[in-house]
Design an enzyme around this catalytic site. Structure first.
Site, PDB file in Angstrom:
ATOM      1  N   HIS A 399       0.789  -1.236   0.000  1.00  0.00           N
ATOM      2  CA  HIS A 399       0.000   0.000   0.000  1.00  0.00           C
ATOM      3  C   HIS A 399       0.814   1.275   0.000  1.00  0.00           C
ATOM      4  CE1 HIS A 399      -4.168  -1.400   0.543  1.00  0.00           C
ATOM      5  NE2 HIS A 399      -3.600  -2.460   1.095  1.00  0.00           N
ATOM      6  N   LYS A 590      -8.701  13.947   4.018  1.00  0.00           N
ATOM      7  CA  LYS A 590      -7.835  12.774   4.024  1.00  0.00           C
ATOM      8  C   LYS A 590      -6.916  12.936   5.217  1.00  0.00           C
ATOM      9  CE  LYS A 590      -6.536  13.901  -0.205  1.00  0.00           C
ATOM     10  NZ  LYS A 590      -6.499  12.667  -0.983  1.00  0.00           N
ATOM     11  N   ARG A 591      -6.153  11.886   5.569  1.00  0.00           N
ATOM     12  CA  ARG A 591      -5.199  12.035   6.658  1.00  0.00           C
ATOM     13  C   ARG A 591      -4.259  13.217   6.373  1.00  0.00           C
ATOM     14  NH1 ARG A 591      -5.184   8.052  10.745  1.00  0.00           N
ATOM     15  NH2 ARG A 591      -3.459   9.311  11.527  1.00  0.00           N
ATOM     16  N   LYS A 596       0.699  14.383   1.171  1.00  0.00           N
ATOM     17  CA  LYS A 596      -0.607  14.721   0.604  1.00  0.00           C
ATOM     18  C   LYS A 596      -0.736  16.235   0.353  1.00  0.00           C
ATOM     19  CE  LYS A 596      -2.990  10.745   2.707  1.00  0.00           C
ATOM     20  NZ  LYS A 596      -3.843  10.089   1.678  1.00  0.00           N
ATOM     21  N   THR A 698      -8.447   6.712  -2.576  1.00  0.00           N
ATOM     22  CA  THR A 698      -9.809   6.226  -2.829  1.00  0.00           C
ATOM     23  C   THR A 698     -10.807   7.363  -2.632  1.00  0.00           C
ATOM     24  OG1 THR A 698      -9.855   5.415  -0.554  1.00  0.00           O
ATOM     25  CG2 THR A 698      -9.452   3.791  -2.289  1.00  0.00           C
ATOM     26  N   LYS A 702     -14.489   8.462  -4.664  1.00  0.00           N
ATOM     27  CA  LYS A 702     -15.799   8.795  -4.076  1.00  0.00           C
ATOM     28  C   LYS A 702     -16.286  10.135  -4.633  1.00  0.00           C
ATOM     29  CE  LYS A 702     -14.014   6.790   0.161  1.00  0.00           C
ATOM     30  NZ  LYS A 702     -13.352   7.166   1.438  1.00  0.00           N
TER      31      LYS A 702
HETATM   32  C1  PLP Z   1     -12.029   7.353   1.708  1.00  0.00           C
HETATM   33  C2  PLP Z   1     -11.538   7.723   3.034  1.00  0.00           C
HETATM   34  C3  PLP Z   1     -10.170   7.900   3.260  1.00  0.00           C
HETATM   35  C4  PLP Z   1      -9.138   7.792   2.156  1.00  0.00           C
HETATM   36  O1  PLP Z   1      -8.981   9.061   1.565  1.00  0.00           O
HETATM   37  P1  PLP Z   1      -7.741   9.383   0.581  1.00  0.00           P
HETATM   38  O2  PLP Z   1      -8.098  10.702   0.009  1.00  0.00           O
HETATM   39  O3  PLP Z   1      -7.734   8.302  -0.455  1.00  0.00           O
HETATM   40  O4  PLP Z   1      -6.523   9.406   1.418  1.00  0.00           O
HETATM   41  C5  PLP Z   1      -9.750   8.253   4.521  1.00  0.00           C
HETATM   42  N1  PLP Z   1     -10.627   8.407   5.531  1.00  0.00           N
HETATM   43  C6  PLP Z   1     -11.944   8.257   5.351  1.00  0.00           C
HETATM   44  C7  PLP Z   1     -12.867   8.470   6.498  1.00  0.00           C
HETATM   45  C8  PLP Z   1     -12.451   7.902   4.103  1.00  0.00           C
HETATM   46  O5  PLP Z   1     -13.778   7.714   3.948  1.00  0.00           O
END
Ligand code: PLP
Length: 855
Positions: A399, A590-591, A596, A698, A702
């Protein structure tokens, strides 16, 4: 809450009689043991009353709730229990089919499952929407209010854990015999609040009010061993055996959660292990009169499943973390092996063919030596047979490309905690290096590079290498990521075993991330192209022609506006800041991590603020910028970035000149249930990592499904998103991965800053203390990092290109017809990013599993 008083009172008057009628005659239950299982199942299925009666029964009998001033929490618990009862039968039937099948089964091992809430998902997948609403209507409450009382199951950090949850959903949707295995953390991902602009962590005691979805299965408990030492002796047949003795034991207790498929009578299982003390008290302690100490010892065992480690994309090295990893691996493997022996006896000839273990990153990598240990020491297989089986059924998903996230465990710790496993790892390594030496004679440097043991003062075990050597499949999670694994991090292994390497681009489940979270769009889609997309997302492509239909675009826009209103209310409730729905909603959630590049986003906001102060607002689109995410508690720089976002927000939002043009908020405690409101209301999705650093992403998928346009770099799955959406429907900026490597050789951020007037002003505003008048110098660490020629994230290198792409996005937004067309095309072309597609590929190309036959 909106309780219809009349209906409640009516309810009270009839309560005693109505409740009494809800009890099943005792004889029906008493006769059960005499029946065959099949007969009792038939009888049991008749027991469930209409859902509204079941809701009433659980409120009264299960929860003892007989007053009418009830907290809505009781409605949630009663409803969840009633819905779970509806799951029981298809769940049992599915598990029986899995137990009976002669086809391969998959066991998905993950230290994280970021499930979020389950109630709405279960109602939707079981097609119980109408009866549920009717049942709640008798109490004058709406489903939307009740679902809010379910705490998120936050058993994961971010993308990796959420991927595991989406995968389970898709496996059930595709009727695949897949069981998830994880840990039932007492405390999930910490709760984030913001105080004086800084992140403050609080405990997430999500199990405090009980968990109606789980079923404890004490009868399937497993013993897990730690510490001790090994002994070698001859067994009765005179064969040498190793025994692991003098261990400290504890129990793993399974708790099963149902994973219902989408309207298909399939219910898979997520089995989560809780650590408990063995019933055997420490006798010595007990006899020496240390009864209280012996009891305290009991509590220590439970610490293993107490808390999720809140580190995303960084290793941690704590002993308790290694214990968690082994605890999961050992309990889950014992579980699978015991079921095997119960069915096949101790003949393991077909075990590797009929089982597959998918390792979600290296966190469960101790499964490789643990399966060897169980086969060798418990079931007495010889090494070659055991190794053949192990490498026939282990598969590993990588990952991350970040070197700091690659797990390594010190040999010293391993030998203390898991001495038998270390011996096995050494033997795996010896045999592996012997093979390599045969293939590449004399290449000592190669042997040192690929050794499972990193030598040095303190030797370490390289868990990724252990996973590769022990697996038949190694996959990355986006095209670019897999290519970079093959050419970089794992190049030596790719040369040895090219056939092991494959790509599985991530996906997300459209049931949660479109259908459930965006009812407005769901209804519009169903009216326009039918509902087939809910189980086959490629059908969204039927939308493509509607992008040119002006009246459809109006409806599309109306749905987005409604979702923006919902998001604006949510932002107001959680931050106090007003979002104007005329503005473009620009979101990065995101984190929080340097790679990022939330900093890049903030620099752009500061640039917009600078333009507003200069009065250069011509052509500027009004913008509401939302940033959210958690920083690992020990990650100082990430926490400072949170503080900067909050401080910039405070200044920008308080300045009257920004009114109607710019807002910035830091959204606190970002989690699955908040993404369910944020993502439908987003128009511009920020996917701005340094190229070559984000494995897939991911969140980007979304947003795309929900009609957001992406502003992004050529990183992770962004590349595939752009390909599918069309380059003209994507705001691209920044260096690509090759460009990043080239730029690093000559990078001179100070020269870039000096040469670009607008960038220079942005840096001067921050460095001049504009956003930290009360706390001088606190952001120096960040600005120095930006100006450092060795800054690995190259933020300043991409800033000009980013500002220009943002300007282009803003100009595009002013042409709403064009924007909505692009928005529709993004959604219409997002079919590839369903986790159903991802899982179908895992099933065909790695697992070799087929859907379960209908009963
Ligand atoms: C989808 C999701 C992530 C992943 O987000 P990235 O932008 O791909 O890092 C992290 N936390 C939550 C709560 C999510 O739903």
């Amino acid at each position: 809450m909106n309780i219809d008083r009349n209906s409640v009172r009516r309810d009270n008057e009839t309560k005693s009689t109505a409740s009494a009628a809800l009890i099943t005659p005792l004889n029906q239950i008493k006769t059960m043991p005499q029946q065959t299982l099949e007969a009792s199942k038939d009888q049991l299925s008749g027991i469930l009353a209409p859902l509204s009666d079941e809701l009433r029964r659980h409120l009264y009998y299960t929860l003892g709730h007989y007053t009418d001033d009830g907290h809505p929490h009781y409605y949630y618990r009663a409803l969840a229990t009633a819905v779970r009862d509806r799951i029981t039968e298809p769940w049992q039937a599915t598990q029986e089919r899995i137990a009976k099948t002669d086809e391969r089964c998959v066991h998905y091992f993950s230290l994280e499952f970021l499930l979020g809430r389950s109630l709405n998902n279960a109602v939707q997948n079981l097609d119980l929407d109408e009866p549920t609403r009717d049942a709640l209507h008798q109490y004058g409450v709406a489903l939307e209010e009740i679902v809010e009382h379910e705490p998120d199951a936050g058993l994961g950090n971010g993308g990796l854990g959420r991927l595991a949850a989406c995968f389970l959903d898709s496996c059930a949707n595709l009727r695949l015999p897949v069981t998830g295995y994880g840990i039932r953390y007492e405390f999930g991902m910490f709760h984030q609040t913001i105080e004086n602009g800084r992140q403050v962590e609080g405990p997430d005691h999500w199990l405090r009010d009980g968990n109606p979805w789980e079923i404890e299965r004490h009868e399937d408990a497993k013993t897990i061993r730690f510490y001790g030492h090994t002994e070698r002796a001859l067994d009765e047949q005179g064969k040498p055996r190793t025994r692991w003795v003098g261990t400290n034991d504890l129990l793993a207790i399974p708790y099963d959660m149902p994973i219902p498929g989408y309207k298909n009578q399939t219910v898979n299982t997520l089995r989560l292990w809780k650590a408990e003390a063995t019933d055997v008290f420490d006798l010595e302690e007990f006899n020496s009169g240390n009864y209280p100490d012996a009891v305290v010892q009991k509590n220590n065992a439970e610490q293993i499943s107490m808390v999720l480690y809140p580190n995303d994309a960084s290793e941690n090295g704590k002993e308790l973390r290694l214990k968690q990893q082994y605890f999961l691996s050992s309990a889950s493997l014992q579980d699978v092996l015991e079921s095997w022996v119960a069915k096949h006896g101790e003949d393991f000839t077909d075990f590797g063919r009929l089982n597959c273990f998918q390792l979600n990153d290296t966190h469960p990598a101790s499964s490789v030596p643990e399966l060897m240990r169980l086969l060798l020491d418990v079931y007495h297989l010889d090494w070659d047979s055991a190794w053949k089986i192990t490498t026939q059924c282990m598969a590993y998903t990588n990952h991350t490309l970040l070197p700091e996230a690659l797990e390594r465990w010190s040999v010293a710790l391993f030998s203390r905690l898991l001495p038998r496993l270390l011996e096995i790892i050494y033997e795996i390594n010896e045999r592996f290096l012997t093979d390599v030496a045969k293939k590449y004679p004399g290449d000592v440097a190669l042997l040192r590079r690929v050794s499972l043991i990193e030598e040095g003062d303190q030797p370490h075990i390289r868990m990724a290498y252990l996973s590769i050597v022990g697996s038949f499949s190694v996959n990355g999670v986006a095209h670019l990521h897999t290519e970079l694994l093959k050419s970089g991090l794992f190049a030596d292994f790719y040369k040895l075993w090219p056939e092991k390497f494959n790509n599985k681009t991530n996906g997300v489940t459209q049931r949660r991330w479109l259908s459930h979270c965006n009812p407005g769009l769901r209804n519009l889609l169903n009216e326009t192209i039918g509902s087939g997309w809910e189980s086959d997302l490629t059908q969204l492509s039927k939308l493509i022609p509607f992008a040119d239909d002006a009246s459809f675009r109006e409806r599309w826009k109306a749905v987005k506006l409604e979702n923006k209103r919902r998001l604006a209310d949510y932002v107001k409730a959680n931050t106090g800041v007003e979002f104007n729905t005329d503005a473009v909603f620009d979101v990065q959630v995101k984190r929080i991590h340097e790679y990022k590049r939330q900093l890049l986003n903030v620099l752009h906001v500061v640039h917009l603020y600078d333009r507003i102060m200069r009065g250069e607002t011509k052509g500027m689109v009004p913008r509401c910028v939302l940033i959210g995410g958690k920083a690992a508690p020990g990650y100082h720089v990430a926490k400072l970035i949170v503080k900067l976002i909050n401080n910039v927000a405070a200044v920008v939002n308080a300045d009257p000149k920004t009114k109607g043009l710019l807002r910035l908020v830091f959204f606190p405690n970002y989690r699955v249930s908040s993404m369910e409101i944020i993502c439908p209301g987003t128009e511009l999705s920020e996917q701005i990592s340094t190229a070559g650093k984000e494995a897939s992403g991911t969140g980007n998928m979304k947003f795309m499904m929900n009609g957001a346009l992406t502003i992004g770099t050529l990183d992770g799955a962004n590349i595939e998103i752009r390909e599918k959406a069309g380059a003209e429907n994507f705001f691209l900026f920044g260096l690509d991965e090759v460009g990043v490597q080239e730029e690093k050789k000559v990078y001179d951020p100070n020269a870039i800053i000096a040469a670009d007037e607008e960038i220079r002003r942005v840096m001067e505003l921050i460095e001049g203390g504009q956003f930290n008048e009360q706390e001088p110098g606190i952001f120096d660490l960040l600005t120095k990092g930006l100006r450092n020629p060795h800054d690995p994230w190259l933020t300043i290198a991409d800033l000009r290109s980013y500002i220009d792409a943002q300007t282009e996005a803003g100009e595009t937004y002013l042409d709403q017809e064009k924007w909505n067309r692009m928005s529709i095309l993004n959604s219409a072309n997002s079919g590839w990013f369903s986790s159903d597609r991802t899982i179908a590929q895992y099933a065909d190309e790695i697992w070799n599993v087929k859907p379960l036959e209908n009963a």
